[in-house]
Motif scaffolding. Structure first.
Motif, PDB file in Angstrom:
ATOM      1  N   ILE A  11      -2.559   8.205   6.052  1.00  0.00           N
ATOM      2  CA  ILE A  11      -1.190   8.449   5.560  1.00  0.00           C
ATOM      3  C   ILE A  11      -0.232   7.327   5.995  1.00  0.00           C
ATOM      4  O   ILE A  11       0.764   7.047   5.326  1.00  0.00           O
ATOM      5  N   ARG A  12      -0.578   6.658   7.107  1.00  0.00           N
ATOM      6  CA  ARG A  12       0.339   5.636   7.630  1.00  0.00           C
ATOM      7  C   ARG A  12       0.466   4.432   6.701  1.00  0.00           C
ATOM      8  O   ARG A  12       1.443   3.694   6.772  1.00  0.00           O
ATOM      9  N   HIS A  13      -0.498   4.253   5.786  1.00  0.00           N
ATOM     10  CA  HIS A  13      -0.370   3.157   4.811  1.00  0.00           C
ATOM     11  C   HIS A  13       0.905   3.297   3.986  1.00  0.00           C
ATOM     12  O   HIS A  13       1.475   2.308   3.535  1.00  0.00           O
ATOM     13  N   PHE A  14       1.341   4.544   3.760  1.00  0.00           N
ATOM     14  CA  PHE A  14       2.530   4.749   2.921  1.00  0.00           C
ATOM     15  C   PHE A  14       3.803   4.199   3.565  1.00  0.00           C
ATOM     16  O   PHE A  14       4.770   3.917   2.882  1.00  0.00           O
ATOM     17  N   TYR A  15       3.796   4.113   4.890  1.00  0.00           N
ATOM     18  CA  TYR A  15       5.055   3.822   5.587  1.00  0.00           C
ATOM     19  C   TYR A  15       5.080   2.479   6.302  1.00  0.00           C
ATOM     20  O   TYR A  15       6.064   2.151   6.955  1.00  0.00           O
ATOM     21  N   THR A  16       3.985   1.688   6.183  1.00  0.00           N
ATOM     22  CA  THR A  16       3.981   0.410   6.904  1.00  0.00           C
ATOM     23  C   THR A  16       4.355  -0.764   6.008  1.00  0.00           C
ATOM     24  O   THR A  16       4.445  -1.890   6.469  1.00  0.00           O
ATOM     25  N   SER A  17       4.597  -0.491   4.736  1.00  0.00           N
ATOM     26  CA  SER A  17       5.066  -1.523   3.804  1.00  0.00           C
ATOM     27  C   SER A  17       4.174  -2.765   3.796  1.00  0.00           C
ATOM     28  O   SER A  17       4.674  -3.892   3.744  1.00  0.00           O
TER      29      SER A  17
ATOM     30  N   ALA B 296       5.214  -3.071  -7.994  1.00  0.00           N
ATOM     31  CA  ALA B 296       4.622  -1.852  -8.570  1.00  0.00           C
ATOM     32  C   ALA B 296       5.264  -0.663  -7.879  1.00  0.00           C
ATOM     33  O   ALA B 296       5.763  -0.786  -6.762  1.00  0.00           O
ATOM     34  N   LYS B 297       5.241   0.461  -8.532  1.00  0.00           N
ATOM     35  CA  LYS B 297       5.825   1.645  -7.900  1.00  0.00           C
ATOM     36  C   LYS B 297       4.983   2.081  -6.710  1.00  0.00           C
ATOM     37  O   LYS B 297       3.756   2.053  -6.774  1.00  0.00           O
ATOM     38  N   HIS B 298       5.656   2.476  -5.660  1.00  0.00           N
ATOM     39  CA  HIS B 298       4.990   3.000  -4.474  1.00  0.00           C
ATOM     40  C   HIS B 298       4.196   4.246  -4.892  1.00  0.00           C
ATOM     41  O   HIS B 298       4.675   5.052  -5.692  1.00  0.00           O
ATOM     42  N   PRO B 299       2.968   4.407  -4.352  1.00  0.00           N
ATOM     43  CA  PRO B 299       2.145   5.556  -4.772  1.00  0.00           C
ATOM     44  C   PRO B 299       2.848   6.901  -4.557  1.00  0.00           C
ATOM     45  O   PRO B 299       2.626   7.845  -5.336  1.00  0.00           O
ATOM     46  N   LEU B 300       3.687   6.978  -3.523  1.00  0.00           N
ATOM     47  CA  LEU B 300       4.407   8.253  -3.317  1.00  0.00           C
ATOM     48  C   LEU B 300       5.427   8.478  -4.425  1.00  0.00           C
ATOM     49  O   LEU B 300       5.576   9.587  -4.937  1.00  0.00           O
ATOM     50  N   THR B 301       6.135   7.409  -4.794  1.00  0.00           N
ATOM     51  CA  THR B 301       7.125   7.518  -5.879  1.00  0.00           C
ATOM     52  C   THR B 301       6.423   7.939  -7.166  1.00  0.00           C
ATOM     53  O   THR B 301       6.900   8.795  -7.906  1.00  0.00           O
ATOM     54  N   ARG B 302       5.262   7.317  -7.426  1.00  0.00           N
ATOM     55  CA  ARG B 302       4.517   7.667  -8.651  1.00  0.00           C
ATOM     56  C   ARG B 302       4.135   9.133  -8.660  1.00  0.00           C
ATOM     57  O   ARG B 302       4.285   9.831  -9.670  1.00  0.00           O
ATOM     58  N   THR B 303       3.666   9.624  -7.498  1.00  0.00           N
ATOM     59  CA  THR B 303       3.237  11.026  -7.420  1.00  0.00           C
ATOM     60  C   THR B 303       4.429  11.965  -7.597  1.00  0.00           C
ATOM     61  O   THR B 303       4.366  12.949  -8.347  1.00  0.00           O
ATOM     62  N   ILE B 304       5.523  11.632  -6.924  1.00  0.00           N
ATOM     63  CA  ILE B 304       6.719  12.487  -7.015  1.00  0.00           C
ATOM     64  C   ILE B 304       7.233  12.502  -8.461  1.00  0.00           C
ATOM     65  O   ILE B 304       7.554  13.558  -9.013  1.00  0.00           O
ATOM     66  N   GLU B 305       7.261  11.328  -9.091  1.00  0.00           N
ATOM     67  CA  GLU B 305       7.772  11.274 -10.476  1.00  0.00           C
ATOM     68  C   GLU B 305       6.872  12.053 -11.440  1.00  0.00           C
ATOM     69  O   GLU B 305       7.347  12.687 -12.374  1.00  0.00           O
ATOM     70  N   GLU B 306       5.587  11.991 -11.170  1.00  0.00           N
ATOM     71  CA  GLU B 306       4.646  12.720 -12.028  1.00  0.00           C
ATOM     72  C   GLU B 306       4.927  14.229 -11.946  1.00  0.00           C
ATOM     73  O   GLU B 306       4.968  14.934 -12.967  1.00  0.00           O
TER      74      GLU B 306
END
Ligand code: FA5
Length: 354
Positions: free
Chosen positions: A329-335, A108-118
């Motif tokens: 926020i660290r959830h975004f970067y711990t994969s 699935a797309k990473h939530p940050l990627t989804r937000t940036i694309e939106e």
């Protein structure tokens, strides 16, 4: 005649052996046994010496006929075995197309990627260009060209990772606006958004990361006013947080904008009444912005009497945390796949249900 007797026994035995050979290897062994150089058929030739000259040709022909007959039997047995093997293979490899398929694990797309694309989609629709810059940036573009000379106290607002005296990991995406303006040789209009990673010497906690993302927006043209900024950001807030959102502008300070404002959006959860998301204020701070400082325009070769502009910088990390109710926020970067997998479900349900 003894030889004839032997020949017919040999033929019968050969036929039995051929029929009992149940695979290619066994059949090959039979072939060697009867037709090989030292095989039984060749062995029949030993009787030649006992025969008269008149008998020899006929005997030779009989041996050859026997050889041919055994050879023919072997070939047809080979065909039978090959067919049997093919049938067994077809039986074993039969596919039942009615069985349910195996689950394929889709990402699935990473939530940050989804937000940036939106956000990108919204601005592309408004005629903006997407411009990317350098993560390792010159001090000049990260600070000086943005009205932050070396001794400026506002540099402390963004603690930086320096690589040399003159290069650093960029602390924001604003250097992309400085570079783009410089490249346009004083000619507007400029309408860009600049997404990318940025770095600060902030200690990591639930809402701060030393690496995070930003999206910069910049419009420079003739006659751009604060109302253009407000209208644009209103649209952005409604796209991200719902059609009935309001924004408010609070005075702030950035060296590269004048006037500068912090932008708050009315809380999408409590609709302004006060809750845990908006810390009981009814408003959520989402970005910094302002009218491009004339010094920034002039340093990049733009006539600040003719051109004006607005700029804004927002953090998709914080936007995504708000949108998806992520508390750290660290959830975004711990994969962590368990965290990321939840956004597969969001994707399946569709954006509006998030
Ligand atoms: C800036 O970086 C300005 N360049 C924004 C700007 C652009 C203002 C153009 C005016 C005109 P600030 O330092 O406030 O501003 O950062 C902008 C956003 O980045 C913040 O609202 C926040 O969402 C995000 N941010 C800042 N520091 C961190 C951090 N350590 N971790 C995660 N997000 C951060």
């Amino acid at each position: 005649m003894v030889q004839n007797e032997e020949m017919s026994q040999l033929k019968q035995q050969a036929l039995v052996d051929i029929n009992e050979a149940h695979d290619a290897q066994a059949l090959q062994n039979v072939k060697v046994k009867y037709l090989g150089k030292k095989g039984s058929v060749s062995g029949l030739m030993k009787h030649m010496k006992d025969l008269s000259n008149e008998e020899k040709p006929a005997y030779g022909q009989q041996v050859n006929a026997l050889r041919q007959a055994i050879q023919d039997e072997i070939v047809s047995r080979e065909e039978v075995l090959a067919n049997e093997q093919l049938e067994a293979q077809l039986r074993d490899e039969k596919i039942d197309v009615t069985l349910p398929s195996r689950q394929i694990a889709l990402g699935a797309k990473h939530p940050l990627t989804r937000t940036i694309e939106e956000i990108e989609d919204l601005f592309l629709g408004l005629g903006y260009e997407i411009v990317e810059g350098y993560e390792v940036e010159q001090d000049h573009y990260n600070f000086e060209a943005l009205n932050l000379p070396k001794s400026h106290p506002a540099r402390d607002m963004q603690d930086s990772f320096y690589i040399t005296e003159e290069t650093l990991m960029r602390t924001h995406t604003s250097p992309v606006q400085a570079r783009t303006l410089e490249q346009r040789n004083g000619q507007g209009p400029v309408k860009i958004i600049c997404p990318g990673k940025v770095y600060r010497r902030d200690s990591d906690d639930a809402t701060h990361s030393h690496q995070f993302t930003q999206i910069e927006g910049l419009v420079v043209a003739e006659d751009i006013k604060m109302s253009d900024l407000k209208g644009t950001l209103e649209l952005l807030a409604r796209e991200l947080f719902g059609a009935d959102r309001e924004i408010r502008l609070r005075p702030s300070y950035f060296p590269f904008t004048e006037p500068s404002v912090e932008v708050d959006v009315s809380c999408f959860k409590c609709k302004g009444k006060g809750c845990n998301v908006c810390k009981q204020t009814g408003w959520i701070e989402v970005l910094g912005s302002g009218m491009v400082h004339p010094n920034v325009l002039e340093m990049a070769g733009f006539d600040s009497q003719r051109y004006s502009g607005f700029a804004f910088g927002l953090g998709p990390d914080r936007i995504a945390m708000l949108k998806y109710g992520i508390e750290d926020i660290r959830h975004f970067y711990t994969s962590d796949v368990r965290f990321l997998e939840q956004f597969k479900a969001v994707e399946d349900r569709g954006e509006e249900e998030c």
